[in-house]
Design a protein around this motif. Structure first.
Motif, PDB file in Angstrom:
ATOM      1  N   GLY A  41      40.536  40.077  40.030  1.00  0.00           N
ATOM      2  CA  GLY A  41      39.362  39.729  41.008  1.00  0.00           C
ATOM      3  C   GLY A  41      38.949  39.368  41.620  1.00  0.00           C
ATOM      4  N   LYS A 284      44.804  50.788  37.529  1.00  0.00           N
ATOM      5  CA  LYS A 284      46.672  50.305  38.699  1.00  0.00           C
ATOM      6  C   LYS A 284      46.140  49.168  39.376  1.00  0.00           C
ATOM      7  N   GLU A 285      47.261  47.902  39.472  1.00  0.00           N
ATOM      8  CA  GLU A 285      46.884  46.719  39.844  1.00  0.00           C
ATOM      9  C   GLU A 285      47.917  48.052  41.168  1.00  0.00           C
ATOM     10  N   ASP A 287      47.327  47.210  45.862  1.00  0.00           N
ATOM     11  CA  ASP A 287      46.775  46.758  47.024  1.00  0.00           C
ATOM     12  C   ASP A 287      46.902  48.082  47.926  1.00  0.00           C
ATOM     13  N   GLY A 310      31.010  40.732  45.782  1.00  0.00           N
ATOM     14  CA  GLY A 310      31.101  42.003  45.940  1.00  0.00           C
ATOM     15  C   GLY A 310      32.919  42.267  47.031  1.00  0.00           C
ATOM     16  N   LEU A 311      33.576  41.078  46.927  1.00  0.00           N
ATOM     17  CA  LEU A 311      34.556  41.552  48.244  1.00  0.00           C
ATOM     18  C   LEU A 311      35.167  43.226  47.964  1.00  0.00           C
ATOM     19  N   THR A 312      35.037  43.599  46.592  1.00  0.00           N
ATOM     20  CA  THR A 312      35.283  45.298  47.196  1.00  0.00           C
ATOM     21  C   THR A 312      34.260  45.803  48.108  1.00  0.00           C
ATOM     22  N   GLU A 315      35.659  44.634  51.185  1.00  0.00           N
ATOM     23  CA  GLU A 315      37.056  45.283  51.860  1.00  0.00           C
ATOM     24  C   GLU A 315      36.563  46.905  53.164  1.00  0.00           C
TER      25      GLU A 315
HETATM   26  N1  UDP Z   1      40.433  45.019  43.429  1.00  0.00           N
HETATM   27  C1  UDP Z   1      42.129  45.116  42.918  1.00  0.00           C
HETATM   28  N2  UDP Z   1      42.210  46.223  42.063  1.00  0.00           N
HETATM   29  C2  UDP Z   1      41.637  47.247  41.861  1.00  0.00           C
HETATM   30  C3  UDP Z   1      40.351  47.055  41.995  1.00  0.00           C
HETATM   31  C4  UDP Z   1      39.948  45.471  42.625  1.00  0.00           C
HETATM   32  O1  UDP Z   1      42.784  44.739  43.965  1.00  0.00           O
HETATM   33  O2  UDP Z   1      41.780  48.717  41.289  1.00  0.00           O
HETATM   34  C5  UDP Z   1      40.521  43.176  43.706  1.00  0.00           C
HETATM   35  C6  UDP Z   1      39.250  44.719  44.835  1.00  0.00           C
HETATM   36  O3  UDP Z   1      39.873  44.771  46.276  1.00  0.00           O
HETATM   37  C7  UDP Z   1      38.717  43.040  45.327  1.00  0.00           C
HETATM   38  C8  UDP Z   1      38.771  42.286  43.953  1.00  0.00           C
HETATM   39  O4  UDP Z   1      39.201  42.856  43.090  1.00  0.00           O
HETATM   40  O5  UDP Z   1      39.844  42.412  46.335  1.00  0.00           O
HETATM   41  C9  UDP Z   1      37.934  42.466  42.709  1.00  0.00           C
HETATM   42  O6  UDP Z   1      36.868  41.141  43.976  1.00  0.00           O
HETATM   43  P1  UDP Z   1      35.140  41.822  43.488  1.00  0.00           P
HETATM   44  O7  UDP Z   1      33.963  40.151  44.166  1.00  0.00           O
HETATM   45  O8  UDP Z   1      34.665  43.144  44.093  1.00  0.00           O
HETATM   46  O9  UDP Z   1      35.228  41.659  42.535  1.00  0.00           O
HETATM   47  P2  UDP Z   1      34.630  41.365  41.153  1.00  0.00           P
HETATM   48  O10 UDP Z   1      36.409  41.499  40.089  1.00  0.00           O
HETATM   49  O11 UDP Z   1      35.807  39.921  41.137  1.00  0.00           O
HETATM   50  O12 UDP Z   1      33.572  41.303  39.778  1.00  0.00           O
END
Ligand code: UDP
Length: 398
Positions: A41, A284-285, A287, A310-312, A315
């Motif tokens: 998250g 899968k976790e 990066d 929405g960091l996604t 990114e």
């Molecule tokens: N993320 C990740 N792997 C995944 C899905 C999400 O590392 O399989 C990361 C994504 O790259 C982002 C963060 O989790 O950095 C999600 O942040 P976002 O603000 O989009 O949504 P949140 O999960 O906080 O609701």
């Protein structure tokens, strides 16, 4: 370990120097961040990059995670859902598990810091259970514009004790809050494995590793498996796009330790993709995998029904990949419709599909949107700007 000067090549000397200058007066100050997950998250993502850089500036930063049983996270997820507008059976038992878990924190943590920053509602009541000897800041990462009234009025008894509240957007600031409030936009770190430039050999290696063929256009959504991200709706949209242009969907998601609903949503999505080679669902976790998929996609979707920021999205924008995303929560802060991506109504599947098709049909349009998006993220949504904002807040608060 990264140092602030490593960002000079990206943002320039002036900004890096401004950050160093601003940290004067904060040397040796002790700051405590508390949240509810070290991984998974956006909040954990931000803390993972913000905390080391704050330390690099000479601030003494601690980051602690509230420990809780499964019940606690079930309940706080229900609170989270209710704060985004869902119904809740707001029982006395839920409230008691919530406050007791917060009280428990006092038995394994001491606070002698110059300022305390609490992230989101899970550790919000801590402010009541510690003897308050310093400013407490509540950093709310979620969209609170239409909360469930019962939960909101309950949480306000804790919120009112805070000295300052930080929101991600002006629209999220509830009208009935008297506390000093400020907006700070979240950010991404361009030097992490998730966001740094990678070469084609690395991309090919990870595509092969996860069995993702790039023989046709890839559309993706990368998000926790969460109903608010609407992964099933993403599949519906994909079917419409795929009827017109042969393409492939990648849904990548990891679980967050503070979201017990994740596994159920994942199972249901994986079930829908069973036996298909045009829909790839990966739990899968990783990066590097996030980085690879955001780069190889012809379009990145973010079909959220609610979204704190929405960091996604940020990114993908940073990587210059065209984005089609919901016009909800913090997403329109980052995407200007038709300039840096397309904003859509997430419930209107036809509209979402037609915007994706527009980009697939016109690669030049995609490149134009992506180029503007990258420049916009560079200017507004990088960690260096975020650090400057926090330094200002801390200097004014401590
Ligand atoms: N993320 C990740 N792997 C995944 C899905 C999400 O590392 O399989 C990361 C994504 O790259 C982002 C963060 O989790 O950095 C999600 O942040 P976002 O603000 O989009 O949504 P949140 O999960 O906080 O609701």
């Amino acid at each position: 370990m990264k140092h602030l000067e490593d960002y000079r090549d990206i943002v320039g000397d002036e900004i890096v120097s401004e950050i160093f200058q601003k940290s004067k007066g904060l040397y040796g100050k002790k700051i405590l961040h508390v949240n509810s997950s070290y991984q998974g998250g956006g909040v954990a993502e931000i803390l993972n990059h913000l905390v080391p850089l704050m330390s690099d500036l000479g601030i003494e930063v601690d980051w602690r995670v509230i420990h809780g049983h499964h019940d606690f996270f079930n309940i706080t997820k229900k609170f989270h859902n209710a704060l985004q507008g869902e119904e809740i059976n707001f029982s006395r038992l839920k409230r008691s598990v919530y406050t007791e878990t917060n009280k428990q924190f006092t038995t394994y943590s001491n606070i002698d810091h110059d300022a305390v920053i609490i992230h989101d509602p899970q550790p919000l009541p801590l402010v009541r259970y510690f003897k308050k000897r310093q400013p407490w800041i509540w950093r709310a990462h979620i969209d609170l514009s239409e909360p469930n009234d019962e939960v909101w009025s309950y949480l306000k008894q804790f919120i009112i004790r805070y000295d300052k509240i930080i929101f991600s957007a002006n629209d999220f600031i509830p009208s009935d809050i008297g506390t000093d409030s400020e907006v700070i936009y979240p950010s991404i770190d361009p030097l992490t494995v998730k966001n740094k430039d990678i070469d084609q050999a690395t991309i090919d290696k990870y595509l092969a590793k996860y069995g993702i063929k790039d023989d046709k256009p890839i559309i993706s959504q990368i998000s926790r498996f969460d109903k608010w991200k609407d992964p099933e709706g993403v599949i519906e949209v994909f079917e419409r796009v795929n009827d017109e242009v042969d393409c492939r969907l990648v849904l990548l998601g990891a679980m967050a330790t503070d979201d017990p609903e994740g596994p159920r949503v994942y199972e249901s999505v994986a079930d829908k993709a069973k036996g298909r080679d045009d829909i790839i669902v990966i739990n899968k976790e990783s990066d590097i995998l996030v980085n690879v998929i955001q780069r190889v996609s012809s379009v990145v979707m973010q079909k959220s029904l609610k979204e704190g920021f929405g960091l996604t999205v940020t990114e993908a924008l940073w990587k210059g990949t065209p984005v089609v995303a919901s016009d909800v929560g913090g997403i329109p802060l980052q995407v200007t419709d038709g300039e840096t991506g397309f904003l859509v109504d997430p419930e209107d599947y036809e509209e979402v599909a037609s915007r994706i098709l527009e980009i697939l049909d016109d690669p030049e349009l995609g490149a134009k949107l992506g180029g503007s998006a990258h420049r916009n993220v560079k200017e507004h949504f990088l960690i260096t700007r975020h650090l400057l904002n926090w330094l200002d807040v801390l200097k004014n608060t401590i």
